[in-house]
Design an enzyme around this catalytic site. Structure first.
Site, PDB file in Angstrom:
ATOM      1  CE1 TYR A   1     -22.517 -20.437  11.157  1.00  0.00           C
ATOM      2  CE2 TYR A   1     -23.650 -22.270  10.103  1.00  0.00           C
ATOM      3  CZ  TYR A   1     -23.277 -21.593  11.240  1.00  0.00           C
ATOM      4  OH  TYR A   1     -23.659 -22.051  12.466  1.00  0.00           O
TER       5      TYR A   1
ATOM      6  N   GLY B   1      15.398  -0.397   3.914  1.00  0.00           N
ATOM      7  CA  GLY B   1      16.565  -1.018   4.524  1.00  0.00           C
ATOM      8  C   GLY B   1      17.557  -1.487   3.482  1.00  0.00           C
TER       9      GLY B   1
ATOM     10  CG  HIS C   1     -14.028  -8.672  28.641  1.00  0.00           C
ATOM     11  ND1 HIS C   1     -14.242  -7.332  28.878  1.00  0.00           N
ATOM     12  CD2 HIS C   1     -15.244  -9.262  28.678  1.00  0.00           C
ATOM     13  CE1 HIS C   1     -15.536  -7.139  29.070  1.00  0.00           C
ATOM     14  NE2 HIS C   1     -16.170  -8.299  28.959  1.00  0.00           N
TER      15      HIS C   1
ATOM     16  NE  ARG D   1       7.027   1.670  -7.045  1.00  0.00           N
ATOM     17  CZ  ARG D   1       7.948   2.164  -6.229  1.00  0.00           C
ATOM     18  NH1 ARG D   1       8.917   1.404  -5.791  1.00  0.00           N
ATOM     19  NH2 ARG D   1       7.921   3.416  -5.855  1.00  0.00           N
TER      20      ARG D   1
ATOM     21  CB  CYS E   1     -19.401 -18.582  16.009  1.00  0.00           C
ATOM     22  SG  CYS E   1     -19.390 -19.826  17.298  1.00  0.00           S
TER      23      CYS E   1
ATOM     24  NE  ARG F   1      16.976   2.662 -10.508  1.00  0.00           N
ATOM     25  CZ  ARG F   1      15.905   2.818 -11.273  1.00  0.00           C
ATOM     26  NH1 ARG F   1      15.918   2.424 -12.542  1.00  0.00           N
ATOM     27  NH2 ARG F   1      14.808   3.340 -10.777  1.00  0.00           N
TER      28      ARG F   1
ATOM     29  CE  LYS G   1      14.049   0.555  -8.038  1.00  0.00           C
ATOM     30  NZ  LYS G   1      14.881   0.881  -6.887  1.00  0.00           N
TER      31      LYS G   1
ATOM     32  CG  MET H   1      23.159   0.613  -1.124  1.00  0.00           C
ATOM     33  SD  MET H   1      24.456   0.254  -2.298  1.00  0.00           S
ATOM     34  CE  MET H   1      23.670   0.743  -3.825  1.00  0.00           C
TER      35      MET H   1
ATOM     36  CB  SER I   1     -21.162 -23.332  15.636  1.00  0.00           C
ATOM     37  OG  SER I   1     -20.510 -22.127  15.350  1.00  0.00           O
TER      38      SER I   1
HETATM   39  P1  ADP Z   1      13.927   3.889  -5.344  1.00  0.00           P
HETATM   40  O1  ADP Z   1      13.776   2.425  -5.297  1.00  0.00           O
HETATM   41  O2  ADP Z   1      14.241   4.480  -4.006  1.00  0.00           O
HETATM   42  O3  ADP Z   1      12.822   4.547  -6.067  1.00  0.00           O
HETATM   43  P2  ADP Z   1      15.522   4.267  -7.700  1.00  0.00           P
HETATM   44  O4  ADP Z   1      16.509   3.234  -8.082  1.00  0.00           O
HETATM   45  O5  ADP Z   1      14.264   4.276  -8.462  1.00  0.00           O
HETATM   46  O6  ADP Z   1      15.279   4.166  -6.141  1.00  0.00           O
HETATM   47  O7  ADP Z   1      16.325   5.629  -7.861  1.00  0.00           O
HETATM   48  C1  ADP Z   1      16.207   6.809  -7.139  1.00  0.00           C
HETATM   49  C2  ADP Z   1      16.144   7.979  -8.086  1.00  0.00           C
HETATM   50  O8  ADP Z   1      17.226   7.968  -9.009  1.00  0.00           O
HETATM   51  C3  ADP Z   1      14.876   7.951  -8.897  1.00  0.00           C
HETATM   52  O9  ADP Z   1      14.213   9.152  -8.745  1.00  0.00           O
HETATM   53  C4  ADP Z   1      15.302   7.729 -10.301  1.00  0.00           C
HETATM   54  O10 ADP Z   1      14.545   8.509 -11.171  1.00  0.00           O
HETATM   55  C5  ADP Z   1      16.762   8.172 -10.316  1.00  0.00           C
HETATM   56  N1  ADP Z   1      17.508   7.330 -11.267  1.00  0.00           N
HETATM   57  C6  ADP Z   1      17.710   6.009 -11.178  1.00  0.00           C
HETATM   58  N2  ADP Z   1      18.379   5.539 -12.247  1.00  0.00           N
HETATM   59  C7  ADP Z   1      18.609   6.602 -13.041  1.00  0.00           C
HETATM   60  C8  ADP Z   1      19.246   6.783 -14.307  1.00  0.00           C
HETATM   61  N3  ADP Z   1      19.761   5.754 -14.989  1.00  0.00           N
HETATM   62  N4  ADP Z   1      19.287   8.021 -14.816  1.00  0.00           N
HETATM   63  C9  ADP Z   1      18.748   9.056 -14.137  1.00  0.00           C
HETATM   64  N5  ADP Z   1      18.150   8.966 -12.957  1.00  0.00           N
HETATM   65  C10 ADP Z   1      18.064   7.753 -12.405  1.00  0.00           C
HETATM   66 MG    MG Z   2      12.298   4.503  -7.787  1.00  0.00          MG
END
Ligand code: ADP
Ligand code: MG
Ligand code: MG
Length: 894
Positions: free
Chosen positions: A867, A109, A457, A341, A847, A100, A31, A111, A776
């Site tokens: 091969y 898993g 088998h 991404r 093989c 985030r 991210k 946060m 082989s």
């Molecule tokens: P994930 O990895 O689960 O996609 P994100 O970090 O992208 O988590 O965030 C989850 C949601 O929160 C997303 O839909 C994103 O659009 C929203 N979000 C994240 N940061 C912001 C922000 N600065 N302002 C508004 N919405 C946000």
């Molecule tokens: Mg996201």
């Protein structure tokens, strides 16, 4: 005072300082890298900062935040305040944040994101002056998500309060609640928070912020995250933390939030696809509470904003030269991108996008080849479960052979054959399969066993004939006699129940699943041809019948690398004739029985030569121990005892008595290490002589019919060179004699070679290569003997524990599946080198099961093999993997 830089504002990251995007991602997380890249490309993103991954590792070790980190976070907030004009914790102009997590690879898993951080009741009060409902709704959401995500209480207690409250007010939906009611809910949430955590909700924004950062760090080592990393072999990178200013998609109807793909992730079509929700925040799109509108619909309503979105999306695709998956938010008509991404895609989309981007001159041919993972190719070759299917599996086993099918469960091979004759589609369910089950297996459309691993088998046979199969589904208790299958003691299905198996994933379902057909598109064809252009390794197939051979040719095989002659013995009507040969009491009797088999084998060989016209065919002489062809010992014993108890001493009794004696004579404690292959050939040359005669006569007749035969005869299980030379000294003159008496000269010389599948053979390659014209590698036996692992047992007994359970794992991979460079791989490398030191042009192939495995193919390329040979349905995978190997090698990345 020069202090280490810990925290980076997005515009302080210089992506050009990193050699590759992956290095950038390793440092700042996925991210963070995306946000930094978008910033440097000039895209509008809410301003903020990122804490690189390595600091979470430091945290994991010391369990505390370095004070320098705290100081730099404070400085960064100050920069953010200055740039945005908002102030952290200020009542009139509150700076609200999103926090985030972001690891280098996306990972469940970790946060979840906390939105609206920085709020307090006083701030909500002030915000309510201009937008009352929005303010109180945001406030109560923030309390809940902070408690849920940062304090890990779950959101259920709050959801319950909400439900009770709505009931009390006689309202059904959240949106029916008024602003005042939202406010009241916020108060109830605060009380709940204190009840759950025995402390007041922190209204201090700094406590909130450090609490959230802390929670991101801690989540890297959460049980779920650790398990996921282990399963997917993800290194211990650590996770970054991204803190950015909130933008509000839920401010009014000129706001909203959405997601998009720059091309279709389903089929690769070049068209921006996306969804948008008006007046909504972040997770509302994913949560599916309201139905979002498509980009097409949005375009009709807000053409200006869509135009802007498309422009920026294209800019991103142009920068990354790959399909992007983006998140964006519109706040009061102003557009912000929040994430980008490389988009996940189906295999068919991957192929189409690679070929399209090459045509668009975005990427060159080699990059296009590397854009599709070889393993993904499987998806395109078999029926598979529809992506929209929602049924969940009852058990999981090893994904032994791909393809998705549903049919009636049968627990007995005889029943399978009967039901097939009656026009039913059946799935054979057994604890395990044996060679004598072959007729039942081919009568079925799928195989499910509770025992065995990838080279058992059932797995080998199923892959060979392209039959979907799951093996080693250990949680399934199969009672073959009663025709029932249980999980944890409860019956899940019986004979005749419809079940479904997905051999690509290894999932077993009760009932019918939605299945979609494979499709060979023009792009896929072009992609495979592109791979052929770059690969250096030849790709052959393991095929024992003309049908398999022609399937393989359709998939691009250039020859047969392994034709197992014993498979030809297994056909239902042939087995009794094979048994006659085995139980013969004298050489004379045996030769008589062999003469019955001769025309049958000859017919098979002619069929294969015809199909493979012009292409090399390697035929392996009989390999398994003889008693494998006899009827099941236990069954015979039971019948025999029953007859004896009844006092019935008739013909059947005598026959059984004889067969049981024969079985006991032939039986070995370690049959796999026993009297088989060239060992049997040397003590009973009459068997190989019959096979050689069948081959040469087939060759003569085929060539006379105008077929171009390239015959290679392979002797299995050589450990000592003399085992090979002795047999060749018997078989070669025989071949010459047969040809001479037919006044025949082969157009292409017949080659005599061996399978290298015993460590001693690999270690004496220079000796063996003096006599053998090709090698082989048989990696199934070679792995068995190098590790001393019984290939029929270890996977169900302990090997999987070595890999998946014991901590830290004893082994990373299953060596039967992926060539182990330090074990069998080393032997292969030595053997190739030594063999060629004697015979420089020695042709070398593989093989075993690893011959179709992409990771192993990279190594085979490196070791200089000529091969690889794999089952017909894996041929395209091997073509792609071989191309990857050649290109990576050229780029110095192998
Ligand atoms: P994930 O990895 O689960 O996609 P994100 O970090 O992208 O988590 O965030 C989850 C949601 O929160 C997303 O839909 C994103 O659009 C929203 N979000 C994240 N940061 C912001 C922000 N600065 N302002 C508004 N919405 C946000
Ligand atoms: Mg996201
Ligand atoms: Mg073998």
């Amino acid at each position: 005072m020069s202090e280490e830089r810990i925290v980076y504002m997005f515009d302080e990251v210089d992506p050009s300082k990193f050699k590759t995007t992956s290095e950038l991602k390793e440092f700042f997380g996925g991210k963070g890298a995306g946000l930094a890249n978008m910033t440097s490309l000039g895209l509008p993103i809410p301003y903020g900062f990122v804490i690189p991954c390595k600091h979470s590792l430091h945290y994991a070790e010391h369990h505390e935040m370095p004070s320098a980190l705290k100081d730099q976070v404070k400085e960064s907030i100050a920069k953010l305040e200055k740039k945005s004009g908002y102030v952290f914790g200020d009542i009139n102009k509150p700076l609200l944040l999103s926090v985030r997590s972001g690891a280098p690879v996306s990972m469940p898993g970790m946060m979840d994101t906390v939105l609206n951080l920085g709020m307090s009741k006083a701030i909500a009060e002030k915000m309510a002056e201009s937008n009352e409902r929005f303010a109180w709704d945001s406030w109560r959401r923030f309390i809940m998500s902070y408690s849920d995500i940062v304090k890990e209480t779950g959101r259920e207690p709050y959801d319950e309060i909400m439900e009770d409250y709505k009931e009390k007010k006689g309202k059904k939906l959240d949106i029916e609640l008024s602003a005042a009611e939202m406010k009241e809910l916020g108060d109830l949430y605060l009380i709940e928070y204190k009840k759950l955590l025995s402390t007041e909700f922190p209204e201090d924004p700094w406590v909130q912020l450090f609490g959230a950062i802390n929670a991101v760090f801690v989540s890297w080592d959460s049980e779920r995250a650790v398990a996921y990393r282990k399963m997917n072999k993800i290194p211990n990178y650590g996770t970054a933390v991204n803190v950015m200013r909130m933008v509000f998609g839920n401010l009014n109807d000129d706001s909203g939030t959405g997601v998009l793909f720059t091309r279709s992730p389903m089929d690769g079509e070049k068209k921006i696809m996306g969804e948008f929700l008006i007046n909504a925040q972040g997770e509302d799109v994913v949560a599916g509470v309201r139905t979002p509108m498509s980009m097409d619909d949005l375009q009709k309503e807000r053409p200006e904003i869509v135009e802007e979105i498309f422009g920026l999306a294209n800019k991103l695709e142009d920068h990354y030269k790959d399909m992007q998956d983006c998140e964006f938010t519109v706040e009061n008509k102003k557009l912000f991108f929040l994430q980008t991404r490389v988009g996940k895609r189906t295999a068919s989309a991957a192929v189409k996008i690679a070929i399209d981007m090459m045509d668009e001159q975005y990427i060159d041919e080699k990059t296009a080849v590397l854009r599709v993972a070889p393993e993904k190719i499987e998806e395109l070759l078999h029926k598979r479960i529809s992506p929209t299917e929602r049924k969940s599996p009852i058990v999981k086993g090893f994904n032994a052979s791909p393809g998705a099918v549903f049919g009636k469960a049968v627990f007995d091979c005889g029943r399978a054959i009967e039901m097939k004759k009656a026009g039913e589609k059946v799935i054979l369910v057994r604890k395990e399969t044996k060679p004598e089950d072959f007729p039942g297996m081919i009568a079925s459309i799928g195989i499910l066993t509770s025992r065995g691993g990838k080279t058992c088998h059932a797995a080998v046979v199923a892959r060979g004939i392209g039959l979907p199969a799951i093996v080693g589904a250990g949680d399934l208790e199969i009672d073959e006699e009663a025709g029932i299958a249980k999980v944890s003691g409860e019956v899940v299905f019986k004979e005749g129940s419809i079940i479904s198996i997905d051999g690509l994933a290894g999932n077993v379902y009760v009932g019918e699943v939605d299945v979609v057909d494979p499709e060979i598109t023009a792009e896929f064809q072009r992609y495979l041809e592109l791979c052929d252009k770059y690969r250096k390794l030849g790709v052959r197939t393991n095929a024992d019948t003309p049908q398999m051979a022609s399937d393989a040719i359709k998939n691009g095989a250039e020859g047969i690398g392994l034709c197992r002659t014993e498979r030809m013995f297994n056909a239902e009507e042939r087995l009794p004739k094979v048994v006659d040969m085995i139980v013969a009491e004298s050489l004379e009797e045996r030769e008589k029985a062999l003469n019955v088999l001769l025309p049958l084998q000859k017919g098979d060989f002619k069929g294969i030569f015809k199909t493979m016209n012009g292409k090399p065919v390697t035929v392996r002489l009989l390999d398994p121990p003889l008693h494998e062809f006899l009827p099941d010992y236990k069954t015979m014993l039971i019948e025999f005892t029953e007859l004896r108890v009844k006092g019935d001493h008739g013909d059947r009794f005598k026959e059984l008595e004889f067969m049981i004696r024969k079985y006991e004579e032939l039986k070995e404690e370690n049959a796999m290490l026993g009297h088989r292959g060239v060992r049997l050939g040397n003590t009973n040359p009459e068997i190989y002589k019959m096979q050689a005669r069948a081959l040469i006569e087939a060759l003569i007749e085929s060539q006379n019919d105008g077929i171009d035969v390239h015959l290679e005869i392979m002797l299995p299980l050589v450990s000592h060179v003399n085992e090979f030379t002795r047999l060749v000294s018997i078989l070669k003159p025989l071949a010459s004699e047969i040809m001479a008496s037919a006044n025949f000269t082969p157009k292409n010389t017949i080659k005599w070679g061996t399978m290298i599948e015993i460590p001693r053979a690999a270690l004496t390659s220079n000796e063996i290569a003096k006599h053998a014209e090709f090698f082989s590698f048989g990696t199934n036996d070679l792995t068995q003997m190098t590790y001393g692992f019984s290939r029929d047992d270890v996977e169900s007994k302990f090997l999987m524990k070595y890999i998946d359970e014991i901590e830290p794992p004893i082994m990373k991979d299953n060596p039967f599946e992926h060539l182990d460079p330090n074990g069998v791989g080393k032997l292969v490398a030595i053997s190739v080198k030594d063999g060629r030191s004697t015979r420089p042009n020695l042709k070398v192939g593989v093989c075993g099961e690893t011959g179709g495995d992409p990771d192993s193919i990279l190594l085979y390329h490196k070791y200089g093999l000529n091969y690889v040979s794999c089952s017909p349905f894996r041929v395209p995978v091997a073509r792609v993997a071989a191309a990857h190997a050649a290109i990576l090698d050229e780029q110095g990345k192998l």
